[in-house]
Design a protein around this motif. Structure first.
Motif, short mmCIF file in Angstrom:
data_model
loop_
_atom_site.label_atom_id
_atom_site.label_comp_id
_atom_site.label_asym_id
_atom_site.label_seq_id
_atom_site.Cartn_x
_atom_site.Cartn_y
_atom_site.Cartn_z
N ILE A 178 -11.24 3.40 11.91
CA ILE A 178 -10.60 4.64 11.48
C ILE A 178 -11.21 5.10 10.16
CG2 ILE A 178 -8.41 5.72 10.82
CD1 ILE A 178 -7.01 3.64 12.57
N ASP A 179 -11.76 6.31 10.16
CA ASP A 179 -12.23 6.94 8.91
C ASP A 179 -11.01 7.57 8.27
OD1 ASP A 179 -13.38 8.33 6.87
OD2 ASP A 179 -14.94 9.29 8.08
N ILE A 180 -10.34 6.82 7.42
CA ILE A 180 -9.04 7.24 6.92
C ILE A 180 -9.15 8.47 6.03
CG2 ILE A 180 -8.90 5.90 4.77
CD1 ILE A 180 -6.25 6.20 7.57
N ALA A 181 -10.30 8.67 5.36
CA ALA A 181 -10.46 9.84 4.50
C ALA A 181 -10.57 11.13 5.32
CB ALA A 181 -11.68 9.67 3.61
N GLN A 214 2.63 9.14 -1.99
CA GLN A 214 1.77 8.90 -3.15
C GLN A 214 0.90 7.67 -2.95
OE1 GLN A 214 1.26 10.80 -5.87
NE2 GLN A 214 -0.33 9.28 -6.36
N LEU A 215 1.45 6.62 -2.39
CA LEU A 215 0.67 5.42 -2.12
C LEU A 215 -0.43 5.69 -1.10
CD1 LEU A 215 3.50 2.73 -2.04
CD2 LEU A 215 1.75 3.00 -3.80
N ALA A 216 -0.12 6.47 -0.07
CA ALA A 216 -1.13 6.80 0.94
C ALA A 216 -2.26 7.62 0.33
CB ALA A 216 -0.48 7.57 2.09
N ARG A 217 -1.92 8.55 -0.58
CA ARG A 217 -2.96 9.34 -1.25
C ARG A 217 -3.82 8.45 -2.14
NH1 ARG A 217 1.12 13.47 -1.40
NH2 ARG A 217 1.90 12.68 -3.40
N THR A 218 -3.21 7.50 -2.82
CA THR A 218 -3.97 6.56 -3.66
C THR A 218 -4.93 5.73 -2.82
OG1 THR A 218 -2.13 6.43 -5.23
CG2 THR A 218 -3.77 4.67 -5.30
N PHE A 219 -4.46 5.24 -1.68
CA PHE A 219 -5.31 4.45 -0.78
C PHE A 219 -6.50 5.30 -0.31
CE2 PHE A 219 -6.80 2.41 2.97
CZ PHE A 219 -6.45 1.08 2.89
N ARG A 220 -6.22 6.54 0.10
CA ARG A 220 -7.31 7.42 0.56
C ARG A 220 -8.33 7.65 -0.54
NH1 ARG A 220 -6.40 10.84 4.92
NH2 ARG A 220 -4.44 10.50 6.03
N ALA A 221 -7.85 7.89 -1.77
CA ALA A 221 -8.75 8.17 -2.87
C ALA A 221 -9.65 6.98 -3.16
CB ALA A 221 -7.95 8.54 -4.12
N MET A 252 5.62 -1.62 3.91
CA MET A 252 5.80 -2.70 2.95
C MET A 252 4.46 -3.35 2.59
SD MET A 252 8.93 -2.70 2.16
CE MET A 252 8.93 -4.23 1.22
N ALA A 253 3.57 -3.48 3.58
CA ALA A 253 2.24 -4.03 3.30
C ALA A 253 1.45 -3.10 2.39
CB ALA A 253 1.50 -4.27 4.61
N LEU A 254 1.59 -1.80 2.57
CA LEU A 254 0.90 -0.83 1.71
C LEU A 254 1.42 -0.92 0.28
CD1 LEU A 254 -1.04 1.61 1.44
CD2 LEU A 254 0.90 3.07 2.02
N ILE A 255 2.73 -1.01 0.15
CA ILE A 255 3.34 -1.13 -1.19
C ILE A 255 2.86 -2.41 -1.88
CG2 ILE A 255 5.52 -1.41 -2.43
CD1 ILE A 255 6.83 0.31 -0.28
N ALA A 256 2.88 -3.51 -1.13
CA ALA A 256 2.47 -4.79 -1.71
C ALA A 256 1.01 -4.77 -2.13
CB ALA A 256 2.73 -5.91 -0.71
N LEU A 257 0.15 -4.14 -1.31
CA LEU A 257 -1.27 -4.10 -1.60
C LEU A 257 -1.58 -3.34 -2.90
CD1 LEU A 257 -4.28 -4.52 -0.79
CD2 LEU A 257 -4.08 -2.40 0.53
N LEU A 258 -1.03 -2.14 -3.02
CA LEU A 258 -1.38 -1.28 -4.15
C LEU A 258 -0.65 -1.65 -5.43
CD1 LEU A 258 -1.70 2.22 -2.41
CD2 LEU A 258 -3.48 0.57 -2.99
N THR A 259 0.56 -2.17 -5.31
CA THR A 259 1.27 -2.59 -6.54
C THR A 259 0.74 -3.91 -7.06
OG1 THR A 259 2.99 -3.60 -5.16
CG2 THR A 259 3.38 -1.37 -5.95
N ARG A 260 0.30 -4.79 -6.15
CA ARG A 260 -0.27 -6.08 -6.57
C ARG A 260 -1.60 -5.91 -7.28
NH1 ARG A 260 -0.85 -8.18 -1.90
NH2 ARG A 260 -3.08 -7.90 -1.69
#
Length: 442
Positions: A351-354, A371-378, A432-440
Motif C-alpha cells: 500500500i502506497d499510503i501517501a 492527527q496521528l494518521a497525518r503524522t504517519f503519512r508525513a 491502538m497500534a498506531l497510537i503506541a507506535l507514534l507516541t513511543r
C-alpha cells in the motif's frame, strides 16, 4: 422424499402460465459475435435462444438498426448458421435475485456453477438498478472494519463507502481483496469475479465458501474467456443481488474484481456497435458504465440497509492516469494505491499510503486519530522523497528533523504497513497500534 421437490413446486406455484403466441425471428447476419435478426422486435437487454444443430445458444439484445434487432451471443458462434431460429426468453431487463443465491456460486445468467444442483429463485431485480433520488443516499457515519491494519488505521473506511483498489497487474490487488473478504464483518457478502482467471474463481470459492461464512456469501463469476456482454451482465448481476439484500435492510459488502474488466467489456460492445473510441480507445458509454455501476452502491435512507463497495481497478502499464483509473478515482469515495516498487521490496500488502485516501475518514474518526494518521503519512512521504539521498549517504543528519525521525522509525513504519495474508487485525487494535507506535517513538 417430497421435501426434495418443495422448492421446485413452490417456484412453479408462484409462476404465471404464458398463453401468448410464441414469436420467433431468423438470423440474417453474423459478424464477430454480433447477430442481426429479422422478424423479432425485442427491447434492449432481452435474452433470446438461438437454435443450432446440436442445441441452443443464448444471446442478448444490445440494439436495433434498420428494422433488424442486434444481438450478441453469450457464448461462441461455433455451429451457428444463417436462418437459425431465434425466440425470446424470460423477462427483458430483469435479473434473478433472492435468498436462494446465498451460499452459491453462479455465472452471469444466474445459473449455478458450483455443482450443487439447480437454483430456484422467486424474485427479480432490474438489471440497471432501481433509480433513487440523491437524498435517498444517506451519509456515511459508521466505521467499517476491514481486518487490515494499514487500512483501518490510516485510511479508515465507512459503512456505505465505495473504495477502489488501484494497481498494475501482479501487484497484489486480488490478495488484498481476499484479506478484506476474510476479515470484514457484514451480514451479506456479494463477490463479483468479472474477467479474471478461472483459477482465481475456484481458489476464492474454496477459501470463502466454507464453514459459517458460506451462508452469508454469494459469488458471481464470469472468467476472462467469456463473451463481453456476459461479463457485463455478471457485474450487473452482482450489483443487483447487493441491492436486493440492501432493500431488506441488510448491511452488504460488495466486492467487484475488477472494474477495469467491466470497462473492457463495455468497450468491446461499444466499438462493435460503431461507437467511436474517445479516451484512449474507450467509447463514452464504456466509461459511463463504471459511473452507473458504482453509483448503485451506498446507504439507503428508507430501509437502513447499506452496500459497502470495494472495486479493484487495473492500471494498464502502471499508469495512474489511465481513463478507467481516472474515472473510477473521480467517482469513488476513496482509493487505495498499490505500488510495484514497494512490492518488489517485499512489503505486502504494497500500500502506497501517501497516495491512498479515504474521503469519509474525517467524518467517522476522532480528531486525535486523524492527527496521528497525518503524522504517519508525513513521515512515510518524507522518507520516500529523500530515499535516494539517504541510501547514498548524501543526507546530513540534523538538516531536517522530520526526515531524521522518519529515518529512525523507517523499519517500524514499514512493519506497521505489512501484514500476513491470513491474519485479521480489528479496527480498535489497529488504532491502538498506531497510537503506541507514534507516541513511543515521538
Amino acid at each position: 422424499m417430497l421435501k426434495m421437490f418443495e422448492p421446485l413446486l413452490d417456484c412453479m406455484g408462484g409462476g404465471q402460465i404464458d398463453l401468448a403466441p410464441r414469436r420467433f425471428g431468423l438470423v440474417a447476419a453474423c459478424d464477430g459475435g454480433l447477430l442481426e435478426v429479422t422478424g423479432l422486435p425485442m427491447p434492449v437487454g432481452g435474452l433470446c435462444r438461438v437454435a443450432h444443430g446440436h442445441g441452443e445458444l443464448s444471446a442478448e439484445v444490445i440494439g436495433f438498426r434498420n428494422g433488424r434487432t442486434l444481438m450478441m451471443l453469450l457464448g461462441d458462434t461455433v455451429m451457428l448458421r444463417p436462418g437459425a431460429r431465434v425466440r425470446p426468453e424470460g423477462r427483458p431487463g430483469l435479473l434473478p435475485v433472492g435468498e436462494a443465491f446465498l451460499g452459491r456460486a453462479v455465472d452471469g445468467e444466474g445459473k449455478p456453477i458450483d455443482g450443487l444442483g439447480p437454483l430456484h429463485h422467486r424474485a427479480e431485480w432490474p438489471a440497471g438498478g432501481v433509480r433513487a433520488g440523491a437524498l435517498e443516499r444517506s451519509p456515511v457515519r459508521e466505521t467499517f472494519d476491514t481486518g487490515v491494519r494499514a487500512l483501518n488505521a490510516l485510511t479508515t473506511f465507512g459503512i456505505g463507502q465505495r473504495i477502489g483498489v488501484m494497481a498494475g497487474s501482479g501487484v497484489g490487488k486480488s490478495v488484498l481483496i481476499d484479506m478484506i473478504a476474510h476479515g470484514a464483518e457484514a451480514e451479506v457478502v456479494v463477490v463479483g469475479l468479472i474477467g479474471e482467471r478461472a483459477r482465481e474463481v475456484s481458489d476464492f470459492v474454496e477459501r470463502h465458501m466454507a464453514g459459517h461464512k458460506r451462508a452469508r456469501t454469494c459469488v458471481v463469476a464470469v472468467p476472462a474467456d467469456h463473451a463481453p456482454n456476459l461479463r457485463l451482465r455478471g457485474a450487473m448481476m452482482a450489483t443487483s443481488l447487493a441491492e436486493y439484500f440492501r432493500a431488506q435492510g441488510k448491511r452488504v459488502l460488495l466486492i467487484m474484481d475488477s472494474l477495469t474488466r467491466v470497462a473492457h467489456a463495455a468497450r468491446e460492445i461499444g466499438l462493435l456497435l460503431g461507437e467511436p473510441g474517445a479516451a484512449r480507445g474507450y467509447p463514452p458509454s464504456a466509461l459511463a458504465t463504471i459511473t452507473k455501476l458504482v453509483e448503485r452502491a451506498g446507504n439507503a435512507a428508507s430501509t437502513g440497509g447499506s452496500i459497502t463497495g470495494i472495486y479493484t481497478v487495473l492500471a494498464d502499464g502502471d499508469n495512474q492516469d489511465d481513463p478507467v483509473v481516472d474515472t473510477a478515482r473521480s467517482i469513488l469515495d476513496g482509493h487505495i494505491v498499490l505500488s510495484r516498487d514497494l512490492a518488489q521490496r517485499g512489503q505486502y500488502p504494497a500500500i502506497d499510503i501517501a497516495a491512498s485516501l479515504s474521503r469519509v475518514m474525517n467524518d467517522i474518526t476522532l480528531p486525535e486519530h486523524q492527527q496521528l494518521a497525518r503524522t504517519f503519512r508525513a513521515l512515510v512521504a518524507s522518507y520516500e522523497a529523500n530515499r535516494d539521498l539517504v541510501l547514498m549517504g548524501a543526507y546530513r543528519a540534523g538538516a531536517d528533523p522530520q526526515l531524521d525521525r522518519a529515518i529512525m522509525m523507517h523499519e517500524a513504519l514499514t512493519g506497521f504497513l505489512c501484514q500476513t495474508a491470513g491474519s485479521v487485525i480489528s479496527l480498535d487494535d489497529s488504532v491502538m497500534a498506531l497510537i503506541a507506535l507514534l507516541t513511543r517513538e515521538g
